[in-house]
Design an enzyme around this catalytic site. Structure first.
Site, PDB file in Angstrom:
ATOM      1  N   TYR A  41       0.683  -0.620   0.251  1.00  0.00           N
ATOM      2  CA  TYR A  41       0.307  -0.200  -0.236  1.00  0.00           C
ATOM      3  C   TYR A  41       0.360   1.458  -0.031  1.00  0.00           C
ATOM      4  CZ  TYR A  41      -4.807  -1.268   0.243  1.00  0.00           C
ATOM      5  OH  TYR A  41      -6.243  -1.320  -0.549  1.00  0.00           O
TER       6      TYR A  41
ATOM      7  N   ARG B  37      -1.694  -3.125 -18.844  1.00  0.00           N
ATOM      8  CA  ARG B  37      -3.207  -2.270 -18.917  1.00  0.00           C
ATOM      9  C   ARG B  37      -3.235  -1.372 -18.067  1.00  0.00           C
ATOM     10  NH1 ARG B  37      -6.729  -4.027 -21.740  1.00  0.00           N
ATOM     11  NH2 ARG B  37      -5.764  -5.127 -22.649  1.00  0.00           N
TER      12      ARG B  37
ATOM     13  N   LYS C 154      -2.090   0.067 -25.153  1.00  0.00           N
ATOM     14  CA  LYS C 154      -2.415   0.246 -26.823  1.00  0.00           C
ATOM     15  C   LYS C 154      -1.596   0.624 -27.697  1.00  0.00           C
ATOM     16  CE  LYS C 154      -7.328   1.667 -26.133  1.00  0.00           C
ATOM     17  NZ  LYS C 154      -7.597   2.002 -24.907  1.00  0.00           N
TER      18      LYS C 154
ATOM     19  N   ASP D 227      -7.910  13.241 -25.626  1.00  0.00           N
ATOM     20  CA  ASP D 227      -7.431  11.545 -25.428  1.00  0.00           C
ATOM     21  C   ASP D 227      -6.340  10.449 -25.579  1.00  0.00           C
ATOM     22  OD1 ASP D 227      -7.628   8.815 -24.566  1.00  0.00           O
ATOM     23  OD2 ASP D 227     -10.206   8.957 -23.824  1.00  0.00           O
TER      24      ASP D 227
ATOM     25  N   GLU E  61      -0.571   4.923  -0.661  1.00  0.00           N
ATOM     26  CA  GLU E  61      -1.946   5.800  -0.790  1.00  0.00           C
ATOM     27  C   GLU E  61      -0.914   7.499  -0.126  1.00  0.00           C
ATOM     28  OE1 GLU E  61      -4.740   5.953   2.110  1.00  0.00           O
ATOM     29  OE2 GLU E  61      -5.880   3.768   0.284  1.00  0.00           O
TER      30      GLU E  61
ATOM     31  N   THR F 116      -4.310   5.404 -22.146  1.00  0.00           N
ATOM     32  CA  THR F 116      -4.458   4.012 -20.976  1.00  0.00           C
ATOM     33  C   THR F 116      -2.431   4.027 -22.324  1.00  0.00           C
ATOM     34  OG1 THR F 116      -4.973   3.280 -23.734  1.00  0.00           O
ATOM     35  CG2 THR F 116      -6.821   3.215 -21.693  1.00  0.00           C
TER      36      THR F 116
HETATM   37  N1  DSN Z   1     -10.373   1.079 -25.228  1.00  0.00           N
HETATM   38  C1  DSN Z   1     -11.530   0.775 -26.564  1.00  0.00           C
HETATM   39  C2  DSN Z   1     -10.967   0.639 -27.371  1.00  0.00           C
HETATM   40  O1  DSN Z   1     -10.952  -0.571 -27.849  1.00  0.00           O
HETATM   41  O2  DSN Z   1     -10.785   1.292 -27.647  1.00  0.00           O
HETATM   42  C3  DSN Z   1     -12.644   0.435 -25.297  1.00  0.00           C
HETATM   43  O3  DSN Z   1     -12.855   1.210 -24.017  1.00  0.00           O
END
Ligand code: DSN
Length: 421
Positions: free
Chosen positions: A58, A239, A233, A204, A60, A230
């Protein structure tokens, strides 16, 4: 077999049921063509960092300001992750604690605008994302949502519509970025519109962060107040999520992430993010990013030569959005059939789609994962022809079986990560 297969023996000894699911996933990833545009293959180093004792801790708070003791190693790894993220994207400030892209976006809103304020974002039906505001998503319950879209003729963002909607709705926040938009976005134009109406700008970049990190496309970071992403990708990490911002928003962002919206950070995932950002800082990542785009273009060209139409006429990024109308199949039928043939894609709505989201007129196909396997333009052309063959005769079981076999033969020659063969 590699990756998970050589590291799950302890799981197998302790829990054969879970090991068997992992084995099945290893086999699936190795023997099929992963063309979901938002997926990729993390390196062994990323996966091993994610599977370490940091999961026990932990922490925090933030480095040097924790609410738990015993945090020196956590401070060290979070500082590495933050510094590398800042260097990679040229950002003033990085918060590496968001658990996902959706939480990252919610944390930006919570940091900077008030409940009931208006967010202006791209319509989900034109390639936006649920977390940019939609009635089925929490963001749509807390904020007033207005949408812009693409023009019917070009299928590119209609910047006149963005400006008109901004003047009409007076948003506190404008969001640029999406999950099924194959073209480049004019971030300078978004900045100009945001400035005109006094709105903040969030970009984003979840889908294209790896292409920005690899210097293959222009960066939104100099233009945006906040940039979210994210990390799994095109960026090819674990993830998770990440937010970058200008220095003036750093304190508010950090407070919004913790204690605002999250508790203990996932230190094992932050360690894995630090590894991934380190990998993306290497010159070889720039070659990877450029190849992802070259592969998407080759795939798109070959699909067009087989009579399929690409939304917006092509791609400048890592994905193509294919309009299946000419072939007379729905996105759902196409994705189901391609899965049987060993090719994994998403069904996806196309702009001005006459079908619903559960059926769709399109499929979204991406090249980040296959590029990590070392595939190049020639393989993309071969795969595009397999896709077109299967989709032009979707009831032909013999052809599906034959294609599945060809997919297995092709994938047998490519490890999940070419750089770790
Ligand atoms: N991340 C998105 C996608 O597959 O484009 C889904 O939230």
């Amino acid at each position: 077999m590699s990756l998970a297969a050589d590291s799950i023996e302890i799981v197998r000894a302790n829990d054969p049921d879970v090991a068997s699911a992992i084995d099945a996933e290893v086999t699936r990833q190795h023997s099929t063509l992963e063309m979901i545009a938002s997926e990729n293959f993390a390196s062994k180093a990323v996966m091993q960092a994610a599977g370490t004792v940091f999961t026990n801790k932990y922490a925090e708070g933030y480095p040097g300001r924790r609410y738990y003791h015993g945090c020196d190693p956590s401070d060290a790894v979070e500082t590495l992750a933050r510094d590398r993220a800042k260097e990679l994207f040229g950002a003033d400030h990085a918060n590496v604690q968001p658990h996902s892209g959706t939480t990252a976006n919610q944390e930006v809103y919570f940091a900077s605008i008030k409940t009931g304020d208006t967010i202006l974002s791209m319509s989900l039906a034109h390639g936006g994302h649920l977390s940019h505001g939609h009635k089925v998503n929490a963001v749509g319950s807390f904020y007033n949502i207005a949408n812009y879209g693409v023009t019917q003729d070009t299928e590119l963002i209609d910047y006149d519509d963005v400006a008109a909607k901004a003047r009409e709705h007076n948003p506190a926040m404008i969001v640029a970025g999406g999950s099924a938009y194959p073209s480049l976005i004019d971030f300078a134009k978004f900045r100009e519109i945001a400035d005109e109406v006094g709105a903040l700008l969030l970009v984003d970049m979840a889908h294209f962060a790896g292409l920005v990190a690899g210097k293959a496309i222009p960066s939104p970071v100099p233009y945006a107040d906040f940039t979210s992403t994210t990390t799994h990708k095109t960026l090819r990490g674990p993830r998770s999520g990440l937010v970058l911002c200008k220095e003036q928003y750093a304190k508010a962002l950090d407070k919004s992430v913790f204690p605002g919206m999250q508790g203990g950070p996932l230190m094992h995932i932050i360690a894995a993010k630090a590894v991934a950002f380190g990998e993306a800082l290497k010159p070889s990542f720039q070659d990877y990013a450029k190849q992802v785009i070259a592969n998407a273009k080759a795939l798109g060209d070959a699909l067009v030569s087989r009579g399929l139409r690409l939304v917006s006429g092509g791609t400048e990024t890592h994905l193509v959005l294919v309009d299946l109308t000419n072939y007379g199949v729905t996105g759902k039928a196409a994705a189901d059939t391609l899965e049987h043939a060993g090719i994994t894609v998403n069904m996806n709505m196309i702009p001005f789609d006459t079908r619903k989201a559960v059926e769709t007129s399109g499929i979204r196909i991406g090249t980040p994962a296959l590029t990590s396997r070392g595939m190049k333009e020639a393989e993309m052309t071969t795969i595009a022809n397999w896709i077109a063959d299967v989709l032009s005769d979707i009831e032909n079981q013999e052809l599906i079986t034959k294609t599945r076999k060809q997919v297995e033969e092709l994938t047998a020659n490519y490890p999940l990560r070419a750089d770790e063969a």
